[in-house]
Enzyme design. Structure first.
Site, PDB file in Angstrom:
ATOM      1  N   ASP A 182      -1.878  10.292  -3.416  1.00 50.17           N
ATOM      2  CA  ASP A 182      -2.700   9.270  -4.042  1.00 50.17           C
ATOM      3  C   ASP A 182      -4.095   9.846  -4.267  1.00 50.17           C
ATOM      4  O   ASP A 182      -4.292  11.061  -4.216  1.00 50.17           O
ATOM      5  CB  ASP A 182      -2.722   7.990  -3.201  1.00 50.17           C
ATOM      6  CG  ASP A 182      -3.248   8.223  -1.786  1.00 50.17           C
ATOM      7  OD1 ASP A 182      -3.915   9.254  -1.543  1.00 50.17           O
ATOM      8  OD2 ASP A 182      -3.002   7.361  -0.912  1.00 50.17           O
ATOM      9  N   ARG A 235       0.213  10.184   8.797  1.00 51.23           N
ATOM     10  CA  ARG A 235      -0.468  11.453   9.061  1.00 51.23           C
ATOM     11  C   ARG A 235      -0.920  11.625  10.513  1.00 51.23           C
ATOM     12  O   ARG A 235      -0.812  12.706  11.049  1.00 51.23           O
ATOM     13  CB  ARG A 235      -1.655  11.643   8.109  1.00 51.23           C
ATOM     14  CG  ARG A 235      -1.243  11.724   6.641  1.00 51.23           C
ATOM     15  CD  ARG A 235      -2.451  11.936   5.732  1.00 51.23           C
ATOM     16  NE  ARG A 235      -2.048  12.073   4.345  1.00 51.23           N
ATOM     17  CZ  ARG A 235      -1.858  11.061   3.503  1.00 51.23           C
ATOM     18  NH1 ARG A 235      -2.049   9.825   3.926  1.00 51.23           N
ATOM     19  NH2 ARG A 235      -1.478  11.284   2.273  1.00 51.23           N
ATOM     20  N   LYS A 286       3.288  -1.204  -9.680  1.00 53.81           N
ATOM     21  CA  LYS A 286       1.942  -0.737  -9.334  1.00 53.81           C
ATOM     22  C   LYS A 286       1.883   0.771  -9.445  1.00 53.81           C
ATOM     23  O   LYS A 286       2.797   1.472  -8.991  1.00 53.81           O
ATOM     24  CB  LYS A 286       1.569  -1.165  -7.906  1.00 53.81           C
ATOM     25  CG  LYS A 286       0.097  -0.865  -7.566  1.00 53.81           C
ATOM     26  CD  LYS A 286      -0.286  -1.427  -6.207  1.00 53.81           C
ATOM     27  CE  LYS A 286       0.168  -0.542  -5.074  1.00 53.81           C
ATOM     28  NZ  LYS A 286      -0.275  -1.062  -3.747  1.00 53.81           N
ATOM     29  N   LYS A 302      -0.768   4.347  -9.028  1.00 50.09           N
ATOM     30  CA  LYS A 302      -1.968   4.871  -8.391  1.00 50.09           C
ATOM     31  C   LYS A 302      -2.958   5.374  -9.445  1.00 50.09           C
ATOM     32  O   LYS A 302      -2.568   5.954 -10.472  1.00 50.09           O
ATOM     33  CB  LYS A 302      -1.612   6.015  -7.447  1.00 50.09           C
ATOM     34  CG  LYS A 302      -0.694   5.608  -6.306  1.00 50.09           C
ATOM     35  CD  LYS A 302      -1.400   4.703  -5.314  1.00 50.09           C
ATOM     36  CE  LYS A 302      -0.516   4.379  -4.127  1.00 50.09           C
ATOM     37  NZ  LYS A 302      -1.235   3.623  -3.077  1.00 50.09           N
ATOM     38  N   ASN A 324      -7.085   3.406  -3.933  1.00 49.22           N
ATOM     39  CA  ASN A 324      -7.163   3.980  -2.582  1.00 49.22           C
ATOM     40  C   ASN A 324      -8.583   4.398  -2.192  1.00 49.22           C
ATOM     41  O   ASN A 324      -8.810   5.507  -1.712  1.00 49.22           O
ATOM     42  CB  ASN A 324      -6.200   5.147  -2.439  1.00 49.22           C
ATOM     43  CG  ASN A 324      -4.746   4.700  -2.421  1.00 49.22           C
ATOM     44  OD1 ASN A 324      -4.022   4.921  -3.392  1.00 49.22           O
ATOM     45  ND2 ASN A 324      -4.321   4.052  -1.344  1.00 49.22           N
ATOM     46  N   GLU A 340      -5.958  -3.767   3.358  1.00 50.35           N
ATOM     47  CA  GLU A 340      -4.847  -3.105   4.052  1.00 50.35           C
ATOM     48  C   GLU A 340      -5.289  -2.126   5.125  1.00 50.35           C
ATOM     49  O   GLU A 340      -4.570  -1.901   6.108  1.00 50.35           O
ATOM     50  CB  GLU A 340      -3.969  -2.355   3.050  1.00 50.35           C
ATOM     51  CG  GLU A 340      -4.633  -1.131   2.433  1.00 50.35           C
ATOM     52  CD  GLU A 340      -3.775  -0.466   1.379  1.00 50.35           C
ATOM     53  OE1 GLU A 340      -3.422   0.710   1.569  1.00 50.35           O
ATOM     54  OE2 GLU A 340      -3.466  -1.117   0.369  1.00 50.35           O
ATOM     55  N   HIS A 379       0.447  -5.777   2.930  1.00 52.47           N
ATOM     56  CA  HIS A 379       0.609  -4.380   2.553  1.00 52.47           C
ATOM     57  C   HIS A 379       1.802  -3.733   3.238  1.00 52.47           C
ATOM     58  O   HIS A 379       1.966  -3.818   4.450  1.00 52.47           O
ATOM     59  CB  HIS A 379      -0.678  -3.616   2.929  1.00 52.47           C
ATOM     60  CG  HIS A 379      -0.544  -2.126   2.880  1.00 52.47           C
ATOM     61  ND1 HIS A 379      -0.421  -1.350   4.019  1.00 52.47           N
ATOM     62  CD2 HIS A 379      -0.506  -1.271   1.831  1.00 52.47           C
ATOM     63  CE1 HIS A 379      -0.338  -0.076   3.684  1.00 52.47           C
ATOM     64  NE2 HIS A 379      -0.381  -0.001   2.366  1.00 52.47           N
TER      65      HIS A 379
END
Length: 374
Positions: free
Chosen positions: A21, A58, A170, A172, A203, A253, A303
């Site tokens: 993203d 991550r 949706k 990005k 984002n 989110e 989310h």
């Protein structure tokens, strides 16, 4: 009825392919290749079991696992129906590390398991236990619109999603060159047509002037929302943007505590509030946020983790959106049903989920606590 045993597992669920993203495009993060999941299985003395989970992307799940290893034993011998009291006990057990972030995200797995158990004991889907307004929720797809994919792939996946019964798309945005974002967005709008609900997600990429410039450039495209145009904690900036644009703003989110989400509500900084059960600390705090959002006449579009959020969206007075991302689906035996632009609330008790056999292959660690050591 008392809690007889608690089992926590730490899992690494691989993605079919890494995704990127705006945070990757601008060098802040590496591509996402797996979802780390903390599971919680609670069993009572009369044999009823509840399943809950939290997640991170991550980093963070090892810290969550370490936290529940310290506090999880508190649950043994307790009445699992006393969810509020148990949540407070767990919060106070870890009070020195605060009431947001890693600690409460770890508690989310426990809290979800307790709600799942309560609904299973009642023989009801969780949505029905909470008080459902509908049996299905509008659904949009996100996983086909990431930035690493060429636009031809994005449009092809959009076509497939719509053919599969998903109602909205949706994609990005937030690349270093905004013109490229606008080109890709225009191509998707032309491909799916004006009648298909379309959202974008930046984002947290832009500063305030850039977000306003993008918002003005896309006003005529009739987007359902622009998601996370600014830093997640810039509540004032989101409020100014929401007031300046006709296109609705969605955010929330990334916020890991109730007070931060309440600030968005108080400032009218989001038209679509996007709390995330695992990130905000569980269903118990999520319900507090949802009640305040409803009082403020806001839409709530939770989310990710559609497996949990389909129940909560169905129990919210306003018919908003659920997010379809299939990344966690392999972890469970059951599949959610999607048709006619909506995702159906499972008719099975609780969340309607059980861990798949292959979850063992992705398990990195496990710990169990038993009443009286057995």
């Amino acid at each position: 009825m008392r809690i007889r045993s608690v089992r926590f597992g730490r899992h690494a669920v691989p993605l079919a392919r890494p995704v990127s993203d705006a945070k990757v495009a601008t060098g802040r993060q590496r591509p996402l290749s797996r979802i780390d999941v903390l599971t919680c299985e609670i069993t009572t003395t009369d044999g009823i079991a509840g399943l809950g989970f939290s997640y991170t992307t991550r980093a963070g799940t090892p810290a969550q696992f370490a936290h529940v290893k310290e506090v999880g034993e508190i649950l043994l011998g307790e009445d699992p129906a006393d969810i509020g009291r148990l949540y407070d006990r767990l919060l106070w057990a870890g009070a020195s590390v605060g009431r947001s972030g890693v600690a409460t995200q770890a508690l989310a797995a426990i809290d979800v398991a307790l709600w799942d158990l309560k609904a299973r004991r009642a023989g009801l889907p969780l949505a029905k236990l909470l008080g459902a307004y509908r049996d299905s929720v509008r659904v949009y797809n996100t996983s086909g619109g990431y930035l690493q994919a060429p636009i031809e792939e994005v449009t092809e996946k959009a076509t497939q999603s719509l053919a599969d019964g998903i109602g909205g798309i949706k994609i990005k945005v937030g690349q270093p060159d905004m013109k490229e974002d606008l080109r890709r967005l225009a191509a998707v709008r032309e491909h799916v047509g004006d009648g298909v609900p379309l959202m974008v997600d930046a984002n947290q990429q832009w500063d305030r002037p850039s977000a306003l410039r993008f918002g003005r450039a896309v006003e005529e495209l009739g987007l359902v929302w622009i998601e996370e145009p600014l830093d997640a904690y810039d509540a004032e900036g989101h409020a100014r943007l929401a007031a300046a644009l006709d296109t609705p703003i969605a955010t929330g989110e990334m916020l890991a505590g109730v007070p931060d989400l309440v600030r968005l509500i108080d400032l009218r900084a989001a038209d679509h509030l996007q709390p995330d059960v695992p990130r905000v600390g569980g269903i118990t705090p999520y319900l507090k946020v949802a009640a305040l959002a409803d009082h403020a006449h806001l839409q709530v579009a939770p989310h990710f983790v559609m497996e949990i959020h389909v129940h909560l969206a169905a129990a919210y007075p306003r018919d908003s959106w659920g997010e379809h991302i299939e990344w966690l689906s392999p972890l469970f035996e059951e599949r959610l049903e999607i048709a006619d632009g909506r995702i159906a609330v499972p008719d099975r008790p609780g969340l309607g989920l059980s861990l798949a056999g292959r979850a063992r292959d992705w398990r990195l660690d496990q710990v169990e606590f038993h009443l009286n050591g057995r």
